[in-house]
Design an enzyme around this catalytic site. Structure first.
Site, PDB file in Angstrom:
ATOM      1  N   LYS A  34      60.472  54.680  37.874  1.00 31.29           N
ATOM      2  CA  LYS A  34      60.889  52.852  37.993  1.00 31.29           C
ATOM      3  C   LYS A  34      59.708  52.292  37.534  1.00 31.29           C
ATOM      4  CE  LYS A  34      58.333  52.695  42.747  1.00 31.29           C
ATOM      5  NZ  LYS A  34      58.441  52.330  43.980  1.00 31.29           N
ATOM      6  N   ARG A 132      60.582  48.684  56.402  1.00 35.32           N
ATOM      7  CA  ARG A 132      61.199  48.016  55.445  1.00 35.32           C
ATOM      8  C   ARG A 132      62.597  48.586  55.212  1.00 35.32           C
ATOM      9  NH1 ARG A 132      57.602  49.268  49.932  1.00 35.32           N
ATOM     10  NH2 ARG A 132      58.592  51.271  50.320  1.00 35.32           N
ATOM     11  N   TYR A 255      35.633  29.533  29.534  1.00 34.77           N
ATOM     12  CA  TYR A 255      36.266  28.315  30.370  1.00 34.77           C
ATOM     13  C   TYR A 255      35.584  28.329  31.754  1.00 34.77           C
ATOM     14  CZ  TYR A 255      40.503  28.158  27.639  1.00 34.77           C
ATOM     15  OH  TYR A 255      41.289  27.887  26.471  1.00 34.77           O
ATOM     16  N   MET A 303      43.629  33.621  27.967  1.00 40.07           N
ATOM     17  CA  MET A 303      44.807  34.082  27.667  1.00 40.07           C
ATOM     18  C   MET A 303      44.991  35.110  26.762  1.00 40.07           C
ATOM     19  SD  MET A 303      48.463  32.122  26.741  1.00 40.07           S
ATOM     20  CE  MET A 303      48.459  31.221  28.223  1.00 40.07           C
TER      21      MET A 303
END
Length: 357
Positions: A34, A132, A255, A303
């Protein structure tokens, strides 16, 4: 061209699958693929996992991708179907479902004869304390008895909430409930072991085991490394040095200027960042590996770039930096980031190139 690359080691994946066979020699293996094979790429992993008895996925879209790639092993939808119109598709594609609430049972019964004709098993989920999905005792006993009486072959299934933790009281509660239901529904097929449970409780392997994270060479335990478990990391995530700088004491990096040098030092800028899925929030010091040697990440992750301490290292433009892999384990990067290896592997973006080794 920007060089940020995810390498997938097929031999390591096969090695880890064979470890499952060693640990659970009498059980069938439902390899969990998955979430795009835990971020590794289903299309890159299925061939190495072809000796699996079956595959496990979270939803129909993931199952159909496997079928479209040409693999015909049984597939189990571990959350079952989400709407009535999916029922005919799973039958046509020979996909098995988990049922965990009454509406799914109704959808199954509406197609019962066709489901049986395809010789598909129905997996019935026990809610033994994770709260769940699933039926609680004694409802699940009644459900399994009814399905068996209607001609369906059932697999009693459960998922541990704390298999990675020693001496958690819920473990014994879940085991006892599972064994109680298994005995009450005998004969019935059974499956309750994920990666952690495969290692810890071989007596519970039963008919099917469901390895996930161990296949990909990450540890299900916080206190055991993949080396402790005799597993091999499958993914190596790397990028290249794109700039080399020297800064003096008192100068800052990145940053927010969160890192300030206390002496002259050499920096390497690496073409990777949170836009690629490399994590940003590090409450602890993080490291990368270069030629097997670890060096620290300094300043904030941006980023598209990170800075690393290159002082004393023989680096050039284009030097490959291992973000995680065989020398800097993904579990260690995750621990420094306050999370788990599963998350880092699954949240990689589509930006890095992907290559089979």
């Amino acid at each position: 061209m920007r060089q940020a690359t995810v390498y997938i080691d097929s031999e390591a994946l096969q090695y880890n699958l064979n470890r499952v066979k060693q640990l659970a020699p009498t059980a069938k293996i439902v390899s969990m693929v998955k979430a795009n094979a835990y971020g590794h790429g289903v299309k890159d992993c299925l061939a190495a996992l072809a000796d699996s008895d079956a595959f496990g996925v979270a939803c129909l879209e993931e199952a159909l991708e496997i079928r479209n790639l040409g693999f015909q092993q049984p597939i189990t939808l571990i959350e079952g179907i989400f709407s009535a119109d999916e029922m005919q598709i799973v039958i046509d594609q020979r996909i098995e479902i988990v049922v965990h609430h009454q509406q799914q049972l109704n959808w199954l019964r509406a197609h019962k004869d066709a489901y049986i004709a395809k010789d598909l098993k129905v997996w019935v989920k026990l809610n033994s304390g994770m709260n769940r999905l699933g039926f609680k005792v004694p409802e699940i006993i009644e459900v399994i008895h009814q399905l068996k009486a209607e001609g369906l072959t059932c697999v009693l299934a459960m998922h541990f909430a704390n298999a990675d933790a020693d001496n958690h009281p819920l473990n014994e509660q879940q085991k006892n409930q599972f064994l109680q239901v298994k005995e009450a529904c005998a004969p019935v097929l059974a499956s309750c072991c994920n990666s952690a449970a495969i290692f810890k409780w071989p007596e519970l392997n039963f008919d099917f085991v469901r390895p996930g994270i161990m296949l990909y060479g990450a540890s299900p335990f916080a206190d055991k490394t993949v080396h402790d478990l005799d597993l091999k990391p499958v993914m190596t995530f790397s990028a290249e040095v794109i700039a080399l700088n020297t800064i003096q004491a008192g100068e800052s990096v990145g940053y927010g200027s969160t890192f300030v040098a206390d002496q002259a030092m050499k920096l390497a800028i690496v073409s990777i960042g949170y836009g690629d899925g490399y994590p940003r929030a590090f409450p602890k010091q993080n490291y990368v590996a270069i030629n097997g040697q670890q060096t620290r990440v300094i300043g904030r992750v941006a980023m598209d770039m990170i800075a690393i301490d290159a002082t004393g290292l023989n680096l050039t433009l284009g030097t490959e930096v291992e973000l995680w892999g065989k020398n800097r384990l993904v579990d260690d990067v995750a621990e420094a980031n306050g999370t788990i290896g599963y998350e880092l592997l699954c949240r990689l973006s589509a930006r890095p190139a992907r290559k089979l080794k």
